[in-house]
Design a protein around this motif. Structure first.
Motif, short mmCIF file in Angstrom:
data_model
loop_
_atom_site.label_atom_id
_atom_site.label_comp_id
_atom_site.label_asym_id
_atom_site.label_seq_id
_atom_site.Cartn_x
_atom_site.Cartn_y
_atom_site.Cartn_z
N UNK A 589 32.04 49.64 44.39
CA UNK A 589 32.88 48.48 44.21
C UNK A 589 33.89 48.65 43.13
N UNK A 590 33.60 49.14 41.88
CA UNK A 590 34.64 49.11 40.98
C UNK A 590 35.79 49.90 41.45
N UNK A 591 35.88 50.63 42.39
CA UNK A 591 37.21 51.32 42.88
C UNK A 591 37.80 50.31 43.73
N UNK A 592 37.22 49.22 44.50
CA UNK A 592 37.94 48.28 45.32
C UNK A 592 38.28 47.10 44.52
N UNK A 593 37.64 46.80 43.35
CA UNK A 593 37.99 45.79 42.49
C UNK A 593 39.50 46.31 41.65
N UNK A 594 39.41 47.36 41.11
CA UNK A 594 40.54 47.88 40.65
C UNK A 594 41.66 47.97 41.58
N UNK A 595 41.61 48.23 42.56
CA UNK A 595 42.89 48.24 43.96
C UNK A 595 43.05 46.90 43.92
N UNK A 596 42.46 45.71 43.89
CA UNK A 596 42.85 44.46 43.98
C UNK A 596 43.52 43.89 42.76
N UNK A 597 43.17 44.41 41.70
CA UNK A 597 43.65 43.86 40.43
C UNK A 597 45.20 44.37 40.33
N UNK A 598 45.23 45.73 40.85
CA UNK A 598 46.47 46.48 40.52
C UNK A 598 47.55 45.81 41.56
N UNK A 600 47.53 42.66 42.18
CA UNK A 600 47.58 41.14 41.77
C UNK A 600 47.94 41.28 40.47
N UNK A 601 48.39 42.24 39.85
CA UNK A 601 48.71 42.80 38.41
C UNK A 601 49.53 41.58 37.73
N UNK A 602 50.78 41.15 38.49
CA UNK A 602 51.78 40.31 37.89
C UNK A 602 51.22 38.93 37.78
N UNK A 603 50.25 38.46 38.93
CA UNK A 603 49.85 37.17 38.57
C UNK A 603 48.63 37.01 37.66
N UNK A 604 47.97 38.18 37.28
CA UNK A 604 47.08 38.31 36.30
C UNK A 604 47.84 37.94 35.04
N UNK A 605 48.84 38.83 34.69
CA UNK A 605 49.49 38.77 33.35
C UNK A 605 50.02 37.50 33.41
N UNK A 606 50.54 36.94 34.29
CA UNK A 606 51.42 35.60 34.32
C UNK A 606 50.52 34.50 33.94
N UNK A 607 49.38 34.63 34.26
CA UNK A 607 48.35 33.49 34.28
C UNK A 607 47.28 33.94 33.26
N UNK A 608 47.50 35.09 32.45
CA UNK A 608 46.66 35.30 31.46
C UNK A 608 45.20 35.48 32.06
N UNK A 609 44.78 35.98 33.06
CA UNK A 609 43.45 35.84 33.63
C UNK A 609 42.43 36.79 33.07
N UNK A 610 41.24 36.35 32.82
CA UNK A 610 40.25 37.30 32.31
C UNK A 610 39.20 37.47 33.44
N UNK A 611 39.01 39.10 33.47
CA UNK A 611 38.22 39.59 34.43
C UNK A 611 37.03 39.99 33.96
N UNK A 612 35.85 39.34 34.10
CA UNK A 612 34.72 39.47 33.21
C UNK A 612 33.74 40.30 34.52
N UNK A 613 33.94 41.75 34.26
CA UNK A 613 33.31 42.61 35.41
C UNK A 613 31.94 42.89 34.69
N UNK A 631 38.39 42.11 51.53
CA UNK A 631 37.57 40.92 51.01
C UNK A 631 37.83 40.67 49.52
N UNK A 632 37.87 41.89 48.72
CA UNK A 632 38.09 41.83 47.49
C UNK A 632 39.57 41.28 47.19
N UNK A 633 40.60 41.56 47.77
CA UNK A 633 41.88 41.14 47.65
C UNK A 633 41.96 39.63 47.71
N UNK A 634 41.37 39.15 48.91
CA UNK A 634 41.28 37.96 49.21
C UNK A 634 40.61 36.70 48.42
#
Length: 731
Positions: A589-598, A600-613, A631-634
C-alpha cells in the motif's frame, strides 16, 4: 498392644485389649493413643485402611459424622460422658452401634477420652420386630367390671378407635362405637347371652371410629363368675380391616382368575406333573380341534410332534423346577393337522412346591408363514439396499438405528462422526444446528410428511461435497407411522452445475444492470453535448459579425472539451464493466500511496495537507494494480478537494482486521457529507455534493465498482462540518 498412655493399670489395659467391643483412646488433639484389636478390624473393614498410634481420628470418620463427633468429644473433655445409638445402613448390612464417650482422668485432670463402640444390632432388630408385630396385629384389651361398674380400654384399643389415651370409657359408651344397626345389635345380644350363660363370644363386626372412619374389628369376650353370677367381662379388641381387605381381595382375585381362564382369547390349560390336562378352557379345545371333556385327564404327548418332544420335555422339566419359560413349537391337533404355537409355561406353586403347570398357547401359524415370506422379501430388498448408490438409514421414530447401508456409513464417517451402529440412537450424529432439526423431522414424519435438508461438507481432499438428506415416514397398513427412512444422496455434480449457472446468471444480471446504467449515461450525457453543439452551430451560422463568431467558436471549443472529458470518463466505466480475469497480486500500500501523493503534490503543498500514515511499511493487499492506483488517487484527491476552509487538512491512513478481513481506513477532517440526505446517492454516477465546481461525480462510482468487482466493499461514516471516514474492505 503396648500401654502408650502411661501409668494405667495393666489389668485395665488387658480388659480394653480383650473387650468384644471396639475401643479407642484419644488425646486432647484427637489423635489415637490406644486401640484394641477389634478397633483395628473395624477400621480396616469399614475404610480399607490400617490404623496406627498417633493417627488422627479424622482419617477414619465419615465427613457427615465430623460435626456430631466434635460436639460429643468436647462435651466429654468438659466432664460430660455421652451415650448414643447410631444406625449405619447399606443394602448389605443394617447395623446398629452404641457409642460411649468417657473422660479419662489423671491427677483429677481430663487428659484423654475413651470411645467404646458396641454392636447392638441384634437387640435393635428384636425391638423393631416386636414393634412391627404390635403395629401389624393391633390387638388391644378391654374389661367391664359389673361389681364396681367400671370399664377399661387398653391404649391400643383406644388407638384403634382413634381416641386419646386419657379418654374416659363409660359402661355403655363402648357399644356406641359399633356400627349402628345389625353390628351394634349383634354385640349387644352377645353380651346379654354371656351375662346370662357365662359363655364367651368371638365376633367380627364393623365399627365407626371417633374420626368417622369405618373399620372391621374382631372382639373376643370371656366371663368371670362369682357365686354363679357373671361379675366381669374381659377380652381382646383387634383391628382386622387389613386382614378383611386381603380376604376380599382374595375373593376378587379368584373371580379374576376364573374370568381370565375362561374368557382368555388364547388357549389356556393346566397340566399335572405327569403332563395330563387338569383344566382346559374353550379356546384350548378349539386350538386342539377337540372338546374340553375329551381333553381333561388325557396326556399332552399326542399333541407334540416327534421332532419337538425332546425340547418340549426339557422346557416342561425346567418349569417343574420353578422356571417360567416361553418358546415356539409345533402342535398336532386331534384331527392330525399341524399348527405352530407360542406357548408359555408358568409354575403353579403352593407352599413353596410346584404342584402343576399353567400354560398359555397362541396360534402363530399365520405369522410364521408371513415371517418366512417377509424374510425372503427382506433378502431381496437387502440386495438392492446394499448395492444402491444412495445411502439409507432405517430408524425408529425416536431416531434409534434399525439398519443402514455402506453408502450411509461412508457419509457419516466423512464428517468425522462416530460410525453407525444398530440399536444405538442417531441423535448425536445428525443433531447439528447447521443442518438437521431432530424435533422438526419427528414432528413432520409423524404427520406423514417428508423433510429435506441440503448439506455441504469438506471431503478428505478438501473438496466441497453436496448432499440431499431426506427423511421419509415409514407407514403401516393403516397409514400409521412405524419409523423413518433417512435417505442420503450425493448431489455434488448437480450442485456444482447449479452454482456455476447461478454465478453466470448473477454475472450476466450484473452486466445487464451496468449496461442499462451505461446506456442511460450515453443517452443523457451525450445527448446534452450534441444538443449544445447543434445550438452553437446554429448561432454561429446566424452570427452578424466576427466577434460573435469568435465567441461562438469559444463556446464550441468548451463544449467539445466537455464532450471529450465525458467520453474519457465513459471509457473508464467501460474498462470496469468489461474487466474479466483481472490480474491479482500482492501490492504494498505504501507504494500506491506515494504514487498518489506525487500526483497530488501541488495541491498538498498549496493547502498544507498533513498525511498521517499509520500503515506498516510491509502492509500489503491482494489486488489489481490499476484499480488500486485509481482508488488511492480518488480517495486522497477527494479528501483534499473537500477540505474545510477554516482548518488545516489532515488525512489519516490506518488499518485493522475484521474477522480476518483486511480493512483500510482513509479519514479526513474536511467539510463532511450529510449522509441522511445524500447517503443513498453517494456512490451514484455523476453525483456531486457540497457545490464544488471541480467535482465530476465520477470518482466514488468508479472506486465502488472497482472494489466490489474485486470482492470487497466500501463503508462510509461522515458528519457534516467535521469530516468523513471511508473503510475499504479487501477480500
Amino acid at each position: 498392644m503396648a500401654n502408650e498412655f502411661g501409668g494405667a493399670d495393666d489389668m485395665i489395659w488387658s480388659y480394653f485389649e480383650n473387650s468384644p467391643d471396639v475401643v479407642f483412646i484419644l488425646d486432647k488433639d484427637k489423635r489415637i493413643i490406644f486401640f484394641n484389636k477389634n478397633a483395628s478390624k473395624y477400621i480396616l473393614s469399614d475404610s480399607g485402611k490400617s490404623v496406627e498410634s498417633g493417627d488422627s481420628i479424622y482419617s477414619f470418620i465419615s465427613p457427615t459424622l465430623v460435626a456430631s463427633f466434635d460436639l460429643h468429644f468436647h462435651k466429654t473433655l468438659n466432664g460430660e460422658p455421652i451415650e448414643r445409638n447410631i444406625n449405619v445402613f447399606n443394602p448389605v448390612n443394617d447395623k446398629w452401634w452404641s457409642v460411649s464417650y468417657q473422660p479419662i482422668y489423671k491427677n483429677e485432670d481430663i487428659t484423654a477420652v475413651s470411645i467404646t463402640i458396641s454392636d447392638i444390632t441384634t437387640t435393635k432388630k428384636t425391638e423393631r420386630q416386636h414393634e412391627e408385630i404390635s403395629n401389624v396385629s393391633r390387638v388391644g384389651g378391654w374389661e367391664a367390671d359389673y361389681i364396681n361398674n367400671t370399664n377399661y380400654w387398653s391404649p391400643v384399643t383406644k388407638q384403634i378407635i382413634d381416641l386419646p389415651e386419657d379418654y374416659p370409657v363409660g359402661m355403655y359408651s363402648a357399644l356406641d362405637f359399633y356400627k349402628e344397626g345389625a353390628d351394634r345389635e349383634t354385640v349387644k345380644q352377645a353380651i346379654r347371652e354371656a351375662l346370662a350363660t357365662g359363655k364367651g363370644f368371638d365376633l367380627e363386626l364393623q365399627a365407626k371410629t371417633a374420626t368417622g372412619k369405618i373399620i372391621w374389628t374382631r372382639t373376643k369376650g370371656k366371663t368371670e363368675s362369682h357365686n354363679g353370677k357373671v361379675v366381669r367381662l374381659y377380652g381382646t379388641f383387634q383391628d382386622t380391616t387389613e386382614k378383611r381387605s386381603i380376604y376380599e381381595d382374595l375373593l376378587i382375585s379368584q373371580q379374576y382368575y376364573k374370568s381370565l381362564f375362561e374368557q382368555n382369547p388364547n388357549a389356556v390349560f393346566a397340566l399335572d406333573l405327569n403332563e395330563k390336562f387338569i383344566s382346559v378352557n374353550e379356546n384350548a379345545a378349539l386350538l386342539a380341534e377337540s372338546t374340553v371333556p375329551e381333553m381333561l385327564g388325557s396326556s399332552f404327548a399326542p399333541y407334540c410332534p416327534e421332532e419337538e418332544v425332546a425340547r418340549v420335555m426339557e422346557n416342561f422339566n425346567k418349569t417343574q423346577k420353578g422356571i417360567s419359560i416361553s418358546y415356539d413349537c409345533g402342535f398336532i391337533t386331534a384331527k392330525g393337522n399341524r399348527k405352530e404355537i407360542n406357548i408359555t409355561n408358568l409354575p403353579i406353586i403352593i407352599n413353596g412346591v410346584v404342584v402343576a403347570i399353567y400354560a398359555i398357547a397362541k396360534d402363530i401359524s399365520e405369522s410364521i408363514s408371513a415371517k418366512n415370506q417377509l424374510e425372503k422379501s427382506e433378502a431381496n430388498l437387502r440386495t438392492v439396499f446394499d448395492n444402491t448408490d444412495i445411502g439409507y438409514v432405517l430408524l425408529t421414530d425416536s431416531f434409534k438405528i434399525v439398519s443402514f447401508n455402506n453408502h450411509a456409513q461412508a457419509y457419516i464417517l466423512s464428517k468425522h462422526q462416530p460410525p453407525l451402529k444398530e440399536n444405538e440412537y442417531m441423535t448425536g450424529t445428525v443433531d447439528d444446528a447447521r443442518s438437521i432439526d431432530i424435533a422438526e423431522v419427528q414432528d413432520n414424519v409423524r404427520k406423514g410428511k417428508k423433510v429435506i435438508y441440503e448439506r455441504n461438507i469438506k471431503s478428505s481432499g478438501n473438496d466441497d461435497q453436496w448432499y440431499n438428506i431426506t427423511f421419509h415416514p415409514v407407514s403401516g397398513m393403516q397409514n400409521e407411522v412405524l419409523g423413518i427412512i433417512m435417505e442420503i444422496e450425493n448431489i455434488t455434480a448437480r450442485k456444482k452445475s447449479e452454482l456455476e449457472l447461478n454465478k453466470s446468471f448473477n454475472l450476466l444480471n450484473e452486466q445487464n444492470k451496468r449496461l442499462l446504467n451505461f446506456s442511460y449515461i450515453i443517452s443523457h450525457n451525450l445527448r446534452s453535448h450534441t444538443s449544445n453543439i447543434k445550438s452553437i452551430l446554429t448561432f454561429l451560422e446566424d452570427a452578424e459579425n466576427e466577434d460573435e463568431k469568435v465567441e461562438m467558436m469559444e463556446h464550441l471549443k468548451n463544449v467539445s472539451n466537455s464532450l471529450d472529458e465525458t467520453i474519457h470518463n465513459l471509457n473508464d466505466v467501460v474498462s470496469i464493466n468489461n474487466s474479466v480475469n483481472l490480474i491479482y497480486r500482492p501490492l504494498f500500500l505504501i507504494e500506491f500511496i506515494s504514487k498518489a501523493t506525487d500526483v497530488l503534490k501541488e495541491q498538498i503543498i498549496q493547502k498544507k495537507v498533513i498525511i498521517d500514515n499509520k500503515l506498516l511499511i510491509d502492509t500489503s493487499v491482494n489486488f489489481n494494480p490499476a484499480f488500486l492506483e485509481s482508488i488511492m488517487l480518488n480517495f486522497l484527491s477527494n479528501a483534499i478537494k473537500y477540505s474545510h476552509p477554516d482548518r488545516r487538512p489532515v488525512i489519516t491512513l490506518d488499518s485493522y482486521l475484521d474477522n480476518g478481513q483486511f480493512v483500510l481506513i482513509i479519514a479526513d477532517n474536511g467539510i463532511g457529507i450529510d449522509l441522511e440526505k445524500n447517503g443513498d446517492k453517494l456512490f451514484g454516477f455523476y453525483k456531486t455534493f457540497n457545490g464544488n465546481s471541480d467535482a465530476r461525480g465520477l470518482g466514488l462510482f468508479i472506486c465502488k465498482n472497482q472494489v466490489e468487482y474485486m470482492g470487497g466493499k466500501i463503508e462510509v461514516e461522515s458528519e457534516l462540518g467535521r469530516g468523513t471516514t471511508f473503510k475499504i474492505f479487501f477480500k
